[in-house]
Design a protein around this motif. Structure first.
Motif, PDB file in Angstrom:
ATOM      1  N   VAL A  37       1.968 -35.959 -36.285  1.00  0.00           N
ATOM      2  CA  VAL A  37       2.186 -34.512 -36.233  1.00  0.00           C
ATOM      3  C   VAL A  37       3.072 -34.147 -35.042  1.00  0.00           C
ATOM      4  N   LEU A  38       2.797 -34.735 -33.892  1.00  0.00           N
ATOM      5  CA  LEU A  38       3.599 -34.430 -32.706  1.00  0.00           C
ATOM      6  C   LEU A  38       5.030 -34.941 -32.855  1.00  0.00           C
ATOM      7  N   GLU A  39       5.197 -36.100 -33.468  1.00  0.00           N
ATOM      8  CA  GLU A  39       6.549 -36.625 -33.689  1.00  0.00           C
ATOM      9  C   GLU A  39       7.339 -35.745 -34.655  1.00  0.00           C
ATOM     10  N   ALA A  40       6.636 -35.146 -35.619  1.00  0.00           N
ATOM     11  CA  ALA A  40       7.300 -34.272 -36.591  1.00  0.00           C
ATOM     12  C   ALA A  40       7.621 -32.898 -36.010  1.00  0.00           C
ATOM     13  N   ASN A  41       7.050 -32.600 -34.844  1.00  0.00           N
ATOM     14  CA  ASN A  41       7.263 -31.291 -34.208  1.00  0.00           C
ATOM     15  C   ASN A  41       7.631 -31.483 -32.736  1.00  0.00           C
ATOM     16  N   PRO A  42       8.769 -32.131 -32.479  1.00  0.00           N
ATOM     17  CA  PRO A  42       9.109 -32.494 -31.096  1.00  0.00           C
ATOM     18  C   PRO A  42       9.361 -31.305 -30.177  1.00  0.00           C
ATOM     19  N   GLU A  43       9.689 -30.145 -30.745  1.00  0.00           N
ATOM     20  CA  GLU A  43       9.983 -28.974 -29.918  1.00  0.00           C
ATOM     21  C   GLU A  43       8.752 -28.097 -29.702  1.00  0.00           C
ATOM     22  N   ALA A  44       7.628 -28.491 -30.275  1.00  0.00           N
ATOM     23  CA  ALA A  44       6.438 -27.642 -30.202  1.00  0.00           C
ATOM     24  C   ALA A  44       5.871 -27.596 -28.786  1.00  0.00           C
ATOM     25  N   TYR A  45       5.354 -26.444 -28.434  1.00  0.00           N
ATOM     26  CA  TYR A  45       4.597 -26.236 -27.207  1.00  0.00           C
ATOM     27  C   TYR A  45       3.231 -26.872 -27.422  1.00  0.00           C
ATOM     28  N   ILE A  46       2.703 -27.587 -26.438  1.00  0.00           N
ATOM     29  CA  ILE A  46       1.409 -28.247 -26.582  1.00  0.00           C
ATOM     30  C   ILE A  46       0.399 -27.600 -25.641  1.00  0.00           C
ATOM     31  N   ILE A  47      -0.716 -27.157 -26.216  1.00  0.00           N
ATOM     32  CA  ILE A  47      -1.827 -26.637 -25.421  1.00  0.00           C
ATOM     33  C   ILE A  47      -3.006 -27.588 -25.597  1.00  0.00           C
ATOM     34  N   ALA A  48      -3.466 -28.167 -24.505  1.00  0.00           N
ATOM     35  CA  ALA A  48      -4.605 -29.083 -24.535  1.00  0.00           C
ATOM     36  C   ALA A  48      -5.889 -28.308 -24.281  1.00  0.00           C
ATOM     37  N   VAL A  49      -6.904 -28.596 -25.081  1.00  0.00           N
ATOM     38  CA  VAL A  49      -8.178 -27.882 -24.982  1.00  0.00           C
ATOM     39  C   VAL A  49      -9.278 -28.868 -24.596  1.00  0.00           C
ATOM     40  N   ASP A  50      -9.787 -28.724 -23.380  1.00  0.00           N
ATOM     41  CA  ASP A  50     -10.933 -29.497 -22.895  1.00  0.00           C
ATOM     42  C   ASP A  50     -10.780 -30.984 -23.231  1.00  0.00           C
ATOM     43  N   LYS A  51     -11.709 -31.554 -23.989  1.00  0.00           N
ATOM     44  CA  LYS A  51     -11.713 -32.992 -24.259  1.00  0.00           C
ATOM     45  C   LYS A  51     -10.458 -33.461 -24.999  1.00  0.00           C
ATOM     46  N   GLY A  52      -9.783 -32.540 -25.699  1.00  0.00           N
ATOM     47  CA  GLY A  52      -8.542 -32.902 -26.371  1.00  0.00           C
ATOM     48  C   GLY A  52      -7.479 -33.399 -25.409  1.00  0.00           C
ATOM     49  N   LEU A  53      -7.612 -33.041 -24.134  1.00  0.00           N
ATOM     50  CA  LEU A  53      -6.659 -33.497 -23.122  1.00  0.00           C
ATOM     51  C   LEU A  53      -6.706 -35.015 -22.950  1.00  0.00           C
ATOM     52  N   GLU A  54      -7.847 -35.625 -23.236  1.00  0.00           N
ATOM     53  CA  GLU A  54      -7.975 -37.075 -23.062  1.00  0.00           C
ATOM     54  C   GLU A  54      -6.981 -37.836 -23.933  1.00  0.00           C
ATOM     55  N   TYR A  55      -6.758 -37.346 -25.157  1.00  0.00           N
ATOM     56  CA  TYR A  55      -5.783 -38.002 -26.037  1.00  0.00           C
ATOM     57  C   TYR A  55      -4.397 -37.975 -25.401  1.00  0.00           C
ATOM     58  N   LEU A  56      -3.996 -36.829 -24.884  1.00  0.00           N
ATOM     59  CA  LEU A  56      -2.674 -36.703 -24.272  1.00  0.00           C
ATOM     60  C   LEU A  56      -2.568 -37.571 -23.021  1.00  0.00           C
ATOM     61  N   TYR A  57      -3.620 -37.604 -22.242  1.00  0.00           N
ATOM     62  CA  TYR A  57      -3.654 -38.430 -21.032  1.00  0.00           C
ATOM     63  C   TYR A  57      -3.485 -39.906 -21.384  1.00  0.00           C
ATOM     64  N   ASN A  58      -4.220 -40.366 -22.389  1.00  0.00           N
ATOM     65  CA  ASN A  58      -4.176 -41.780 -22.766  1.00  0.00           C
ATOM     66  C   ASN A  58      -2.824 -42.189 -23.335  1.00  0.00           C
ATOM     67  N   HIS A  59      -2.106 -41.228 -23.922  1.00  0.00           N
ATOM     68  CA  HIS A  59      -0.815 -41.537 -24.539  1.00  0.00           C
ATOM     69  C   HIS A  59       0.367 -41.025 -23.710  1.00  0.00           C
ATOM     70  N   LYS A  60       0.063 -40.569 -22.496  1.00  0.00           N
ATOM     71  CA  LYS A  60       1.112 -40.119 -21.568  1.00  0.00           C
ATOM     72  C   LYS A  60       2.002 -39.035 -22.187  1.00  0.00           C
ATOM     73  N   ILE A  61       1.351 -38.093 -22.869  1.00  0.00           N
ATOM     74  CA  ILE A  61       2.040 -36.940 -23.447  1.00  0.00           C
ATOM     75  C   ILE A  61       1.713 -35.722 -22.589  1.00  0.00           C
ATOM     76  N   GLU A  62       2.726 -35.011 -22.158  1.00  0.00           N
ATOM     77  CA  GLU A  62       2.513 -33.903 -21.231  1.00  0.00           C
ATOM     78  C   GLU A  62       2.360 -32.577 -21.975  1.00  0.00           C
ATOM     79  N   PRO A  63       1.227 -31.899 -21.796  1.00  0.00           N
ATOM     80  CA  PRO A  63       1.078 -30.566 -22.395  1.00  0.00           C
ATOM     81  C   PRO A  63       1.764 -29.510 -21.530  1.00  0.00           C
ATOM     82  N   GLN A  64       1.963 -28.333 -22.109  1.00  0.00           N
ATOM     83  CA  GLN A  64       2.520 -27.221 -21.335  1.00  0.00           C
ATOM     84  C   GLN A  64       1.422 -26.372 -20.694  1.00  0.00           C
ATOM     85  N   TYR A  65       0.234 -26.380 -21.309  1.00  0.00           N
ATOM     86  CA  TYR A  65      -0.917 -25.662 -20.760  1.00  0.00           C
ATOM     87  C   TYR A  65      -2.176 -26.481 -21.011  1.00  0.00           C
ATOM     88  N   ILE A  66      -3.159 -26.290 -20.141  1.00  0.00           N
ATOM     89  CA  ILE A  66      -4.483 -26.893 -20.297  1.00  0.00           C
ATOM     90  C   ILE A  66      -5.502 -25.772 -20.171  1.00  0.00           C
TER      91      ILE A  66
END
Length: 216
Positions: A20-49
């Motif tokens: 999903v993220l690869e199909a939407n490379p320009e999307a703004y990413i908002i991480a919500v609580d535990k969902g941030l762990e996925y981004l952390y583990n894959h070194k993906i930077e959100p715009q907001y937490i």
């Protein structure tokens, strides 16, 4: 910013999220609580937490507090909205016109139902928002609509009233069409229908409905 992907703390298939993220490379990413762990583990930077951070690994949120300048909106766990609703409202405030919610299904049914209801906030703001996982696309609308079979998320289609009786509800182009039915919140009549024609027309005159496009 036209599209936002919200990563919530429910069940998340990492391979699916990556697609999903690869199909939407320009999307703004908002991480919500535990969902941030996925981004952390894959070194993906959100715009907001955002979140109350009662379910995340403390070392993860501490990393973002100390090592990054990413805006963090932290809330008391005793509050009047879920973390996912807060994230969705933030996306609306930031000007998003389309939102995809990942990690919003699985686990506790009360959390899932709260997330489905939260889609009404986006609907009322004129924002296209959906909950997405490997087998389901869930969205809310307050307007009659046309669905294209070629763009369907899966072969099955279910529709539910989200608020009271839905008057003059009709389905065209499905295996089991329906004409001028008053759809009640307790109805199971509209569960697990199927696309037949190239276009499915859903019409009604009041309220909001939940549409679920699903696959096995």
């Amino acid at each position: 910013m036209s599209k936002t992907v919200i990563i919530s703390g429910g069940m998340l298939d990492e391979g699916f999220a990556e697609k999903v993220l690869e199909a939407n490379p320009e999307a703004y990413i908002i991480a919500v609580d535990k969902g941030l762990e996925y981004l952390y583990n894959h070194k993906i930077e959100p715009q907001y937490i955002v979140g109350d951070f009662d379910s995340i690994d403390p070392k993860v949120i501490d990393y973002y507090r100390k090592e990054t300048n990413i805006p963090i909106r932290e809330y008391n766990p005793v509050k009047d909205a879920t973390d996912t609703e807060i994230a969705l409202r933030l996306g609306i405030t930031l000007g998003s016109k389309e939102m995809i919610l990942l990690g919003a299904t699985g686990g506790r049914i009360d959390h899932l139902w709260a997330n489905v209801q939260t889609l009404s906030v986006a609907c009322d703001a004129g924002v296209n928002a959906c909950i997405l996982d490997e087998k389901n696309k869930i969205w809310v609308t307050n307007k009659s609509c046309v669905l294209k079979k070629s763009e369907a998320y899966g072969p099955y289609l279910s529709v539910f009233s989200l608020e009271g009786e839905i008057y003059d509800f009709s389905l065209e182009g499905t295996k089991w069409p329906l004409n001028h039915h008053d759809l009640m919140p307790c109805d199971s009549l509209t569960v697990s229908n199927q696309f037949v024609d190239d276009e499915v027309k859903i019409s009604f005159v009041n309220g909001r409905i939940v549409i679920m496009e699903t696959k096995d």
